[in-house]
Design a protein around this motif. Sequence first.
Motif, PDB file in Angstrom:
ATOM      1  N   ASP A  58       0.840  -1.190   0.000  1.00  0.00           N
ATOM      2  CA  ASP A  58       0.000   0.000   0.000  1.00  0.00           C
ATOM      3  C   ASP A  58       0.885   1.255   0.000  1.00  0.00           C
ATOM      4  OD1 ASP A  58      -0.008   1.508   2.650  1.00  0.00           O
ATOM      5  OD2 ASP A  58      -0.453  -0.494   3.385  1.00  0.00           O
ATOM      6  N   PRO A  59       0.353   2.352  -0.532  1.00  0.00           N
ATOM      7  CA  PRO A  59       1.153   3.566  -0.689  1.00  0.00           C
ATOM      8  C   PRO A  59       1.714   4.123   0.619  1.00  0.00           C
ATOM      9  CG  PRO A  59      -0.836   3.718  -1.999  1.00  0.00           C
ATOM     10  CD  PRO A  59      -0.960   2.482  -1.163  1.00  0.00           C
ATOM     11  N   MET A  60       0.995   4.011   1.716  1.00  0.00           N
ATOM     12  CA  MET A  60       1.520   4.531   2.977  1.00  0.00           C
ATOM     13  C   MET A  60       2.646   3.643   3.502  1.00  0.00           C
ATOM     14  SD  MET A  60       0.430   7.485   3.872  1.00  0.00           S
ATOM     15  CE  MET A  60       0.291   8.050   2.185  1.00  0.00           C
ATOM     16  N   ALA A  61       2.581   2.358   3.239  1.00  0.00           N
ATOM     17  CA  ALA A  61       3.696   1.480   3.605  1.00  0.00           C
ATOM     18  C   ALA A  61       4.919   1.845   2.764  1.00  0.00           C
ATOM     19  CB  ALA A  61       3.312   0.017   3.408  1.00  0.00           C
ATOM     20  N   GLN A  62       4.685   2.138   1.496  1.00  0.00           N
ATOM     21  CA  GLN A  62       5.792   2.595   0.649  1.00  0.00           C
ATOM     22  C   GLN A  62       6.353   3.916   1.166  1.00  0.00           C
ATOM     23  OE1 GLN A  62       4.867   2.709  -3.576  1.00  0.00           O
ATOM     24  NE2 GLN A  62       3.479   0.977  -3.343  1.00  0.00           N
ATOM     25  N   LEU A  83       7.419  12.367  -0.495  1.00  0.00           N
ATOM     26  CA  LEU A  83       6.553  13.523  -0.729  1.00  0.00           C
ATOM     27  C   LEU A  83       5.606  13.263  -1.896  1.00  0.00           C
ATOM     28  CD1 LEU A  83       5.647  16.389  -0.120  1.00  0.00           C
ATOM     29  CD2 LEU A  83       7.602  17.220  -1.463  1.00  0.00           C
ATOM     30  N   ARG A  84       6.121  12.689  -2.960  1.00  0.00           N
ATOM     31  CA  ARG A  84       5.262  12.360  -4.112  1.00  0.00           C
ATOM     32  C   ARG A  84       4.139  11.408  -3.725  1.00  0.00           C
ATOM     33  NH1 ARG A  84       9.753  12.987  -7.314  1.00  0.00           N
ATOM     34  NH2 ARG A  84      10.541  10.923  -6.906  1.00  0.00           N
ATOM     35  N   LEU A  85       4.479  10.388  -2.970  1.00  0.00           N
ATOM     36  CA  LEU A  85       3.472   9.407  -2.548  1.00  0.00           C
ATOM     37  C   LEU A  85       2.394  10.063  -1.688  1.00  0.00           C
ATOM     38  CD1 LEU A  85       5.791   6.384  -1.748  1.00  0.00           C
ATOM     39  CD2 LEU A  85       3.946   6.397  -3.446  1.00  0.00           C
ATOM     40  N   ALA A  86       2.798  10.910  -0.753  1.00  0.00           N
ATOM     41  CA  ALA A  86       1.818  11.585   0.098  1.00  0.00           C
ATOM     42  C   ALA A  86       0.918  12.486  -0.741  1.00  0.00           C
ATOM     43  CB  ALA A  86       2.530  12.384   1.185  1.00  0.00           C
ATOM     44  N   GLU A  87       1.495  13.224  -1.674  1.00  0.00           N
ATOM     45  CA  GLU A  87       0.693  14.103  -2.533  1.00  0.00           C
ATOM     46  C   GLU A  87      -0.280  13.311  -3.400  1.00  0.00           C
ATOM     47  OE1 GLU A  87       3.652  17.944  -3.077  1.00  0.00           O
ATOM     48  OE2 GLU A  87       3.831  16.282  -4.489  1.00  0.00           O
ATOM     49  N   VAL A  91      -2.425  13.423   5.756  1.00  0.00           N
ATOM     50  CA  VAL A  91      -1.994  14.807   5.962  1.00  0.00           C
ATOM     51  C   VAL A  91      -0.710  14.829   6.791  1.00  0.00           C
ATOM     52  CG1 VAL A  91      -2.601  17.027   7.014  1.00  0.00           C
ATOM     53  CG2 VAL A  91      -4.274  15.804   5.630  1.00  0.00           C
ATOM     54  N   ALA A  92      -0.638  14.001   7.810  1.00  0.00           N
ATOM     55  CA  ALA A  92       0.589  13.908   8.605  1.00  0.00           C
ATOM     56  C   ALA A  92       1.759  13.462   7.731  1.00  0.00           C
ATOM     57  CB  ALA A  92       0.398  12.943   9.769  1.00  0.00           C
ATOM     58  N   ALA A  93       1.528  12.507   6.849  1.00  0.00           N
ATOM     59  CA  ALA A  93       2.583  12.041   5.945  1.00  0.00           C
ATOM     60  C   ALA A  93       3.062  13.169   5.037  1.00  0.00           C
ATOM     61  CB  ALA A  93       2.081  10.864   5.113  1.00  0.00           C
TER      62      ALA A  93
END
Length: 147
Positions: A5-9, A37-41, A54-56
Amino acid sequence: MARQDPMAQWRQHTRLANHHFAEGNHLAALPGYRQALRLAEQQLLSWQDANEVVAALVVACHNLADLMMAMGEESNATTLLCQAHQQLLQLSHSPSCRNALRVAALNHSRHTQMELLAFLRKRGPNVVIQACLDQCHCQGRSAHTLH
């Protein structure tokens, strides 16, 4: 093979970049922080847990800004700090965003505001950061924290 999952990445890129940063290997940390940063965006509007995403985003911006400062790139660092704050303020006032995301953005914007004010206290006047605070009218609400 299951896709992570993207947050794990995000966490994986952040941990690796933090490791490189802690060892003083700034060039090796740079791609990890940028990818985080790209993943969070990319996940900002779609991730189920609004507070987590948002925290990420905030952590990714601030990590990258810290790295830029360590590399002597103050201009890039100030741009990132302002970008994070402005992005959260825009989200918090966007009627097209779901309520949970607006609330999370508003809550985290207090942290980004404090980072901007801390930057001014530590480094002295900065036109870009002052303009960011003035634009969002944060300075007036928190001027007492500069004393």
